[in-house]
Design a protein around this motif. Structure first.
Motif, PDB file in Angstrom:
ATOM      1  N   GLY A  16       6.117 -18.645 -29.006  1.00  0.00           N
ATOM      2  CA  GLY A  16       6.594 -19.556 -27.966  1.00  0.00           C
ATOM      3  C   GLY A  16       5.541 -19.814 -26.906  1.00  0.00           C
ATOM      4  O   GLY A  16       5.392 -20.949 -26.428  1.00  0.00           O
ATOM      5  N   ALA A  17       4.800 -18.779 -26.511  1.00  0.00           N
ATOM      6  CA  ALA A  17       3.754 -18.947 -25.506  1.00  0.00           C
ATOM      7  C   ALA A  17       2.661 -19.890 -25.992  1.00  0.00           C
ATOM      8  O   ALA A  17       2.184 -20.758 -25.247  1.00  0.00           O
ATOM      9  CB  ALA A  17       3.158 -17.590 -25.149  1.00  0.00           C
ATOM     10  N   LEU A  26       1.973 -19.443 -20.100  1.00  0.00           N
ATOM     11  CA  LEU A  26       1.601 -18.311 -20.959  1.00  0.00           C
ATOM     12  C   LEU A  26       1.302 -17.067 -20.125  1.00  0.00           C
ATOM     13  O   LEU A  26       1.875 -15.998 -20.344  1.00  0.00           O
ATOM     14  CB  LEU A  26       0.395 -18.700 -21.820  1.00  0.00           C
ATOM     15  CG  LEU A  26      -0.049 -17.720 -22.921  1.00  0.00           C
ATOM     16  CD1 LEU A  26      -0.743 -18.488 -24.048  1.00  0.00           C
ATOM     17  CD2 LEU A  26      -1.003 -16.655 -22.396  1.00  0.00           C
ATOM     18  N   PHE A  27       0.418 -17.198 -19.137  1.00  0.00           N
ATOM     19  CA  PHE A  27       0.023 -16.020 -18.369  1.00  0.00           C
ATOM     20  C   PHE A  27       1.064 -15.641 -17.321  1.00  0.00           C
ATOM     21  O   PHE A  27       1.172 -14.461 -16.959  1.00  0.00           O
ATOM     22  CB  PHE A  27      -1.341 -16.248 -17.717  1.00  0.00           C
ATOM     23  CG  PHE A  27      -2.486 -16.171 -18.681  1.00  0.00           C
ATOM     24  CD1 PHE A  27      -2.742 -15.002 -19.376  1.00  0.00           C
ATOM     25  CD2 PHE A  27      -3.288 -17.269 -18.923  1.00  0.00           C
ATOM     26  CE1 PHE A  27      -3.784 -14.929 -20.288  1.00  0.00           C
ATOM     27  CE2 PHE A  27      -4.331 -17.204 -19.821  1.00  0.00           C
ATOM     28  CZ  PHE A  27      -4.583 -16.034 -20.511  1.00  0.00           C
ATOM     29  N   PRO A  74      14.393 -14.842 -24.213  1.00  0.00           N
ATOM     30  CA  PRO A  74      13.480 -15.991 -24.161  1.00  0.00           C
ATOM     31  C   PRO A  74      12.273 -15.726 -23.282  1.00  0.00           C
ATOM     32  O   PRO A  74      12.299 -14.895 -22.376  1.00  0.00           O
ATOM     33  CB  PRO A  74      14.360 -17.100 -23.574  1.00  0.00           C
ATOM     34  CG  PRO A  74      15.369 -16.374 -22.751  1.00  0.00           C
ATOM     35  CD  PRO A  74      15.645 -15.092 -23.486  1.00  0.00           C
ATOM     36  N   LEU A  75      11.220 -16.453 -23.594  1.00  0.00           N
ATOM     37  CA  LEU A  75      10.010 -16.376 -22.779  1.00  0.00           C
ATOM     38  C   LEU A  75      10.286 -16.911 -21.374  1.00  0.00           C
ATOM     39  O   LEU A  75       9.880 -16.320 -20.373  1.00  0.00           O
ATOM     40  CB  LEU A  75       8.906 -17.193 -23.446  1.00  0.00           C
ATOM     41  CG  LEU A  75       7.495 -17.076 -22.899  1.00  0.00           C
ATOM     42  CD1 LEU A  75       6.931 -15.701 -23.195  1.00  0.00           C
ATOM     43  CD2 LEU A  75       6.605 -18.147 -23.510  1.00  0.00           C
ATOM     44  N   VAL A  76      10.976 -18.047 -21.298  1.00  0.00           N
ATOM     45  CA  VAL A  76      11.397 -18.650 -20.034  1.00  0.00           C
ATOM     46  C   VAL A  76      12.913 -18.802 -20.091  1.00  0.00           C
ATOM     47  O   VAL A  76      13.440 -19.413 -21.017  1.00  0.00           O
ATOM     48  CB  VAL A  76      10.731 -20.024 -19.817  1.00  0.00           C
ATOM     49  CG1 VAL A  76      11.266 -20.685 -18.550  1.00  0.00           C
ATOM     50  CG2 VAL A  76       9.220 -19.881 -19.738  1.00  0.00           C
ATOM     51  N   ASP A  77      13.589 -18.231 -19.121  1.00  0.00           N
ATOM     52  CA  ASP A  77      15.045 -18.329 -19.073  1.00  0.00           C
ATOM     53  C   ASP A  77      15.419 -19.728 -18.588  1.00  0.00           C
ATOM     54  O   ASP A  77      15.372 -20.027 -17.394  1.00  0.00           O
ATOM     55  CB  ASP A  77      15.607 -17.260 -18.132  1.00  0.00           C
ATOM     56  CG  ASP A  77      17.122 -17.187 -18.208  1.00  0.00           C
ATOM     57  OD1 ASP A  77      17.719 -18.025 -18.912  1.00  0.00           O
ATOM     58  OD2 ASP A  77      17.698 -16.287 -17.573  1.00  0.00           O
ATOM     59  N   GLY A  89       7.256 -16.338 -14.536  1.00  0.00           N
ATOM     60  CA  GLY A  89       7.580 -17.566 -15.249  1.00  0.00           C
ATOM     61  C   GLY A  89       7.976 -18.683 -14.312  1.00  0.00           C
ATOM     62  O   GLY A  89       7.586 -19.843 -14.495  1.00  0.00           O
ATOM     63  N   ALA A  90       8.752 -18.354 -13.273  1.00  0.00           N
ATOM     64  CA  ALA A  90       9.163 -19.375 -12.307  1.00  0.00           C
ATOM     65  C   ALA A  90       7.953 -19.924 -11.552  1.00  0.00           C
ATOM     66  O   ALA A  90       7.847 -21.139 -11.327  1.00  0.00           O
ATOM     67  CB  ALA A  90      10.179 -18.787 -11.331  1.00  0.00           C
ATOM     68  N   SER A  91       7.037 -19.049 -11.138  1.00  0.00           N
ATOM     69  CA  SER A  91       5.829 -19.495 -10.445  1.00  0.00           C
ATOM     70  C   SER A  91       5.001 -20.406 -11.347  1.00  0.00           C
ATOM     71  O   SER A  91       4.462 -21.426 -10.892  1.00  0.00           O
ATOM     72  CB  SER A  91       4.999 -18.294 -10.004  1.00  0.00           C
ATOM     73  OG  SER A  91       5.744 -17.424  -9.178  1.00  0.00           O
TER      74      SER A  91
END
Length: 557
Positions: free
Chosen positions: A214-215, A77-78, A267-270, A405-407
Motif C-alpha cells: 500500500g505504501a 509512505l514515511f 490499514p496504512l491510513v485510517d 499519517g495525518a501530518s
C-alpha cells in the motif's frame, strides 16, 4: 486548579515528553527551516548551475522539480512508517540523508549527479516534514499549547520560504553555486546529536504489519499525479501523452490504494478520519488555499520584474511584507483560534485573502507601492490565518496514534494544491494573455504566436523586431499581461470564497478535551506503556476538559 495541573502533567507523561517540550519545538522548527529553505534556495542558483553544468532543457527541468516531486510522493509512505517504527527514528534518518545528499549536490560535477542528489534531498525532506508535525502532536497533547506550537511552526515555515532566495543570492555573490547546498551540512551535524538527546520517541498503536504494498502504491500514485500536474503547470499540452499518462496511472493507483485500505483490518491510513467533517474539511481548505495562491505568487513575481522592471532583489523586498504578515498571523494564531474558533477563523482568513486579491486588481502598468504593500500584507495575514486554522483542526481531529499519517496527508494536500494551482492559474493566465497579441499592427503572425507564449518571450521577440513594430508588440504584451493578471486574480478570489463556504463545516468552538478523538482508533501505545492506567488518564482528561478555564496557557520552563 489542582485537577487541572494533575491532568496536564498526566497528558505530558502520556506523550513521553521527558525533555522540555518548548526546547523540542525549537529543534523541530530548525528541521522545518532547513527543508523550507532548500525548497526555494535553488531558484536563484539556476543560472549559475546552467552555466557550470550545461544541462539540456529536460535535465534543467528535473534539477528544479525533482526535489518537490519526490518529497510530495513519499510523504504518506514515511509519515505512516514513522507511526509504525518510531517518528524520532525516521526524523533522525532524514537528518542524516539530508546532510549526505546536500554534500553530494554541492560537489556534483554533472547534471545527472545533481538530479540524483536532489532526489535524495526529496527523500530526506519527506522523512523530516511529517515527523516534525507528528512529534509536535505528541509532545503537546494539550490543544491550547499545541495551537501555540503550531503557530510558531507555521511562522518558521513562512520564514524558510522567504529566506531561501535571499540566502541563495547572498551565497552566490561570495561563493560558487554548490554553497547553497553545503550550508545544510553543519546544521544537520548539530541537529542529529541534539535531536537524539532531546526528542522523545513515539509510535502508533503497533497493531498489525506495515502495509508495504500500500505504501508503494501511494508513493507511485502520488508521483504520477504530481508529475502530470507539474507538466501542465509548465505549459505542456493537456492532451500530451507525457501529461495524460502519468495522471491516469497515478489516479488509478491512488484509487486502488483507497480500495485496499478499506479492505485491510490494519490499514496504512485510517480513511475513517475523512468521515469526520473537521478533518476532511481542513484538508479541502488547505488544497483550496494553495490552489488559489501559489500560482498567483509566481505571476506576481513576473509582474514586478517584467511589467514594473524591478530587479530580483527589489522584487524580493516587495514580497517581504507578505512573509512578515504571515509570520505575525502564525504567532497570533493560537490566540485567534481560542477566541474565534476554527470555523470563524478559517472562514475569515479566506475572506480576508479574497479581499486582498480583489484589491490587487487595481495593479496596472505603473508602480503603486502603497497598494502593493497593503495588498501583500493582507494577503499574507489572511493566507496564514487560513492555513493555521486548517492545519490545527486537522491535526487535533486526527487520533494521536495516526498523527504521522495525518501530518503526511496535510503536507500532501499542500503540495497537490500548490501544483494544481500553478497549472490551473497558469492556464487561466495564458488564456487571457495570448488573444491580446493575435493581431498587433506591423507584427508578423509567427512573431505574434511566439510572443503569446509568455511575457518574457514577447520582450525577446520585440527586441529582435525593433522599430515601431517591436515597440507596439512590447506595449501590447505588457497590457495583455496586466489584463491576464486581473482575470487570474478574480478566478483566485472565486476559489477563496469557495473555501470560505467550505470552512462553515468546521467546528464553531475550539474543543480542548483529548477524548474527542478517542472512539475512532484504539488507544496509542504510549497510553498502554505509561505507568498511569488508561482509565485514570481518560477520566482525568475528561474532567480537565470541563474544569480548565479558557485563559492563556502557562508556559513552564
Amino acid at each position: 486548579m489542582a485537577g487541572t495541573t494533575t491532568a496536564a502533567a498526566l497528558r505530558r507523561r502520556v506523550a513521553g515528553a521527558g525533555a522540555n517540550r518548548w526546547v523540542v519545538l525549537v529543534v523541530l522548527c530548525v528541521s522545518l527551516l532547513l527543508v523550507a529553505v532548500d525548497a526555494t534556495v535553488l531558484h536563484v542558483a539556476v543560472p549559475a548551475v546552467t552555466e557550470d553544468l550545461r544541462p539540456d532543457a529536460m535535465q534543467l527541468l528535473w534539477i528544479v522539480d525533482t526535489y518537490p516531486l519526490v518529497c510530495a510522493s513519499l510523504l504518506i509512505l514515511f509519515g505512516t512508517l514513522g507511526d509504525k517504527v518510531g517518528r524520532r527514528r525516521i526524523l533522525l534518518l532524514g537528518y542524516a540523508l539530508f546532510g549526505v545528499a546536500s554534500g553530494l549536490a554541492a560537489l556534483a560535477q554533472d547534471a545527472q549527479v545533481l538530479i540524483v542528489a536532489r532526489a535524495l534531498l526529496g527523500v530526506g525532506g519527506a522523512m523530516i516534514m511529517p515527523a516534525t508535525l507528528s512529534i509536535l502532536r505528541q509532545v503537546f497533547p494539550d490543544r491550547r499549547e499545541r495551537a501555540m506550537a503550531i503557530g510558531v511552526w507555521s511562522a518558521v515555515a513562512a520564514v524558510g520560504a522567504a529566506v531561501g532566495p535571499l540566502l541563495g543570492g547572498f551565497l552566490l555573490e561570495h561563493f560558487w553555486w554548490g554553497s547553497v547546498f553545503l550550508v545544510n551540512i553543519p546544521l544537520m551535524l548539530v541537529s542529529l546529536p541534539v535531536g537524539r538527546v532531546l526528542l522523545p520517541e513515539s509510535t502508533g498503536n503497533g497493531e498489525g504489519p506495515w502495509d508495504v504494498v500500500g505504501a508503494l502504491m501511494a508513493a507511485a500514485g502520488l508521483f504520477g499525479v504530481v508529475l502530470g500536474v507539474k507538466r501542465l503547470g509548465a505549459g505542456d499540452p493537456a492532451a500530451s501523452v507525457f501529461t495524460v499518462l502519468p495522471l491516469v496511472l497515478g489516479a488509478v493507483l491512488l484509487t486502488l490504494f483507497v480500495r485496499r485500505q478499506r479492505r485491510r483490518p490494519y490499514p496504512l491510513v485510517d480513511l475513517r478520519m475523512f468521515a469526520r467533517p473537521a478533518f476532511s474539511t481542513s484538508v479541502v481548505c488547505i488544497v483550496l488555499a494553495m490552489l488559489a495562491l501559489v500560482g498567483l505568487e509566481l505571476i506576481a513575481a513576473q509582474y514586478l520584474q517584467l511589467v514594473l522592471g524591478l530587479s530580483p532583489l527589489a522584487t524580493g523586498l516587495r514580497l517581504l511584507p507578505l512573509t512578515v504578515a504571515a509570520m505575525a498571523a502564525g504567532l497570533a494564531g493560537a490566540r485567534l483560534l481560542r477566541r474565534f474558533g476554527p470555523r470563524r477563523m478559517v472562514c475569515t482568513g479566506f475572506c480576508l485573502t479574497a479581499v486582498a486579491v480583489v484589491t490587487l486588481t487595481a495593479m496596472g502598468g505603473s508602480d503603486k507601492p502603497g497598494l502593493l504593500l497593503g495588498g501583500f500584507v493582507l494577503l499574507g495575514f489572511g493566507l496564514e490565518t487560513t492555513l493555521f486554522g486548517a492545519y490545527e483542526s486537522m491535526l487535533s481531529e486526527a487520533p494521536a496514534a495516526q498523527s504521522g499519517g495525518a501530518s503526511a496527508i496535510g503536507e500532501t494536500s499542500y503540495q497537490l494544491g500548490a501544483g494544481i494551482g500553478i497549472a490551473l492559474l497558469g492556464t487561466v493566465m495564458n488564456a487571457a494573455y495570448a488573444p491580446g497579441l493575435a493581431s498587433v499592427p506591423g507584427v508578423p503572425a509567427a512573431a505574434s504566436a511566439a510572443a503569446g507564449h509568455s511575457l518574457g518571450e514577447a520582450y525577446d521577440v520585440a527586441g529582435r523586431l525593433g522599430g515601431p513594430a517591436g515597440a507596439a508588440l512590447r506595449r501590447a504584451a505588457r497590457d495583455s499581461f496586466v489584463h491576464g493578471l486581473h482575470v487570474t486574480l478574480l478566478v483566485s478570489a472565486g476559489l477563496l470564497l469557495l473555501g470560505a463556504v467550505m470552512a462553515l463545516r468546521l467546528p464553531r468552538v475550539m474543543q480542548c478535551g483529548e477524548d474527542a478523538t478517542a472512539p475512532a482508533v484504539p488507544a496509542p501505545r504510549e497510553a498502554a506503556e505509561s505507568r498511569v492506567p488508561a482509565q485514570e488518564i481518560t477520566g482525568v482528561v475528561r474532567a480537565s476538559a470541563l474544569t480548565e478555564e479558557p485563559t492563556e496557557p502557562r508556559v513552564s520552563a
